[in-house]
Design a protein around this motif. Structure first.
Motif, mmCIF file in Angstrom:
data_model
loop_
_atom_site.group_PDB
_atom_site.id
_atom_site.type_symbol
_atom_site.label_atom_id
_atom_site.label_comp_id
_atom_site.label_asym_id
_atom_site.label_seq_id
_atom_site.Cartn_x
_atom_site.Cartn_y
_atom_site.Cartn_z
ATOM 1 N N LEU A 251 2.657 4.180 -14.364
ATOM 2 C CA LEU A 251 4.027 4.260 -14.877
ATOM 3 C C LEU A 251 5.064 4.149 -13.771
ATOM 4 C CD1 LEU A 251 3.466 7.184 -17.402
ATOM 5 C CD2 LEU A 251 4.057 4.829 -18.016
ATOM 6 N N ASP A 252 4.738 4.672 -12.589
ATOM 7 C CA ASP A 252 5.715 4.694 -11.502
ATOM 8 C C ASP A 252 4.970 4.660 -10.167
ATOM 9 O OD1 ASP A 252 7.749 5.068 -9.709
ATOM 10 O OD2 ASP A 252 8.548 6.886 -10.636
ATOM 11 N N ARG A 253 4.875 3.490 -9.587
ATOM 12 C CA ARG A 253 4.137 3.323 -8.333
ATOM 13 C C ARG A 253 4.749 4.131 -7.192
ATOM 14 N NH1 ARG A 253 1.651 0.238 -11.807
ATOM 15 N NH2 ARG A 253 0.443 -1.576 -11.107
ATOM 16 N N ASP A 254 6.065 4.409 -7.285
ATOM 17 C CA ASP A 254 6.741 5.088 -6.195
ATOM 18 C C ASP A 254 6.377 6.572 -6.101
ATOM 19 O OD1 ASP A 254 8.050 2.759 -5.457
ATOM 20 O OD2 ASP A 254 9.826 3.195 -6.668
ATOM 21 N N LEU A 255 5.651 7.087 -7.068
ATOM 22 C CA LEU A 255 5.276 8.497 -7.025
ATOM 23 C C LEU A 255 4.209 8.792 -5.975
ATOM 24 C CD1 LEU A 255 5.045 9.378 -10.842
ATOM 25 C CD2 LEU A 255 6.813 10.119 -9.220
ATOM 26 N N PHE A 256 3.496 7.759 -5.518
ATOM 27 C CA PHE A 256 2.345 7.968 -4.643
ATOM 28 C C PHE A 256 2.455 7.135 -3.371
ATOM 29 C CE2 PHE A 256 0.967 9.012 -8.869
ATOM 30 C CZ PHE A 256 0.172 10.134 -8.700
ATOM 31 N N GLY A 257 1.947 7.699 -2.294
ATOM 32 C CA GLY A 257 1.748 6.948 -1.070
ATOM 33 C C GLY A 257 0.295 6.528 -0.967
ATOM 34 N N LEU A 258 0.053 5.250 -0.668
ATOM 35 C CA LEU A 258 -1.302 4.694 -0.653
ATOM 36 C C LEU A 258 -1.627 4.108 0.713
ATOM 37 C CD1 LEU A 258 -1.181 2.650 -4.012
ATOM 38 C CD2 LEU A 258 -1.865 5.043 -3.722
ATOM 39 N N LYS A 259 -2.930 4.071 1.013
ATOM 40 C CA LYS A 259 -3.399 3.392 2.223
ATOM 41 C C LYS A 259 -4.513 2.426 1.841
ATOM 42 C CE LYS A 259 -3.889 5.538 6.133
ATOM 43 N NZ LYS A 259 -4.336 6.477 7.200
ATOM 44 N N PRO A 260 -4.451 1.179 2.326
ATOM 45 C CA PRO A 260 -5.548 0.242 2.053
ATOM 46 C C PRO A 260 -6.816 0.719 2.733
ATOM 47 C CG PRO A 260 -4.025 -0.672 3.667
ATOM 48 C CD PRO A 260 -3.393 0.587 3.161
ATOM 49 N N CYS A 261 -7.939 0.436 2.101
ATOM 50 C CA CYS A 261 -9.198 0.948 2.639
ATOM 51 C C CYS A 261 -10.379 0.197 2.033
ATOM 52 C CB CYS A 261 -9.337 2.448 2.328
ATOM 53 S SG CYS A 261 -9.400 2.826 0.554
#
Length: 312
Positions: A251-261
């Motif tokens: 719903l809202d990608r900005d809620l989370f911080g992600l790291k490629p892996c």
């Protein structure tokens, strides 16, 4: 705004129920189906529980397909101590008005995804990955045709919640998880590292309880049960809320911080069964896996509350 088409694969389960309510009340989602799997409690109970939440939410338009009741190759494990014998805390279960949709979950996933444009259908997995692994065996092109796959599972810096190194959903069927992570799926993973940041504090429960409506009342009861169990078993006054993260991110990608892996799963050792090996030394441009490392927990609860306000 175009709606995100979504299938939810789950094993309700207290936190699964909150994830379902979040999806049921979100106008930005086109919820194609709910598929269920044996996990927190046996498969026949998870299917019933999904239908209970569907009925309470007034969303009987969404089909529920029962799926795998056991892992691919191992004996089932359960987590009833955290979810209640019936999987829904202190609630008295009942048989919902509408039964399961015909056909197994794996086939439903194949049919719904392959009937739509490539990349358009998201899949949120809140339990063991057995159904998706079975679906990919039925249709080898499925992984490349799927849209974003959001998974609640795994642990890295936080350690495990069923063994020292394994999170329950991955531990329950590590062979299925290994197949899924080795596939062409684009997968975003919400492991304990981030879900332990989404805490069910007293004020957050009260904010849900005052909303009114049967769905909010049920959500409040489930969270009260979870709060009590977490305090008794783990010693936390505010336990984590895991599964709704999979829907909140869609719903809202900005809620989370992600790291490629790159993520691989231990399937050989009994000691470290289900351990998720998360390797961050990858090419970000080509990485198919992303690991959630941070979250706006208040924003997740705001989404849940907004959905519950829309539901009966």
């Amino acid at each position: 705004m175009k709606k995100q088409s979504l299938i939810i694969d789950c094993d309700p389960g207290v936190d699964d129920a909150l994830g379902l309510f979040l999806a049921f009340g979100s106008p930005g989602l086109e919820l194609l189906a709910v598929t269920t799997v044996g996990g927190n409690v046996p498969g026949d109970i998870t299917a019933r529980n999904a239908r209970i939440m569907r009925q309470l939410a007034g969303r009987e338009d969404v089909p529920v397909h029962a799926g795998a009741d056991r892992p691919l190759v191992r004996e089932p494990v359960a987590a009833a101590e955290f979810h209640g014998e019936g999987g829904i805390g202190d609630m008295t279960p009942f048989e919902p008005r509408v039964g399961n949709a015909p056909g197994p979950a794996a086939q439903a996933i194949v049919d719904l995804v392959m009937a739509r444009p490539a990349g358009s259908v998201a899949l949120a997995i809140m339990g063991p990955m057995t159904n998706l692994a079975l679906a990919m065996r039925l249709e080898p092109k499925l992984a490349a045709h799927l849209g974003p796959v959001s998974v609640m599972g795994g642990a890295r810096s936080e350690g495990g919640n069923i063994t020292a190194s394994a999170e329950f959903n991955i531990y329950a069927d590590p062979d299925a998880a290994a197949e899924v992570f080795a596939s062409d799926c684009d997968i975003t993973v919400f492991g304990l590292d981030v879900t332990h940041q989404v805490r069910v504090s007293e004020d957050r429960i009260v904010a849900i309880e005052v909303l009114g409506g049967e769905s909010a009342r049920t959500a409040g009861e489930l969270l009260r049960f979870s709060q009590r169990v977490e305090r008794e078993i783990v010693g936390w006054d505010a336990g984590p809320l895991h599964d709704p993260c999979t829907v909140a991110w869609l719903l809202d990608r900005d809620l989370f911080g992600l790291k490629p892996c790159r993520i691989e799963v231990e399937t050989v050792s009994d000691l470290t069964r289900g351990h998720t090996a998360v390797e961050f030394r990858v090419d970000a441009a080509t990485a198919r896996h992303h690991w959630a490392v941070s979250v706006d927990a208040g924003g997740v609860f705001a989404r849940i509350n907004a959905s519950l306000e829309r539901l009966p």
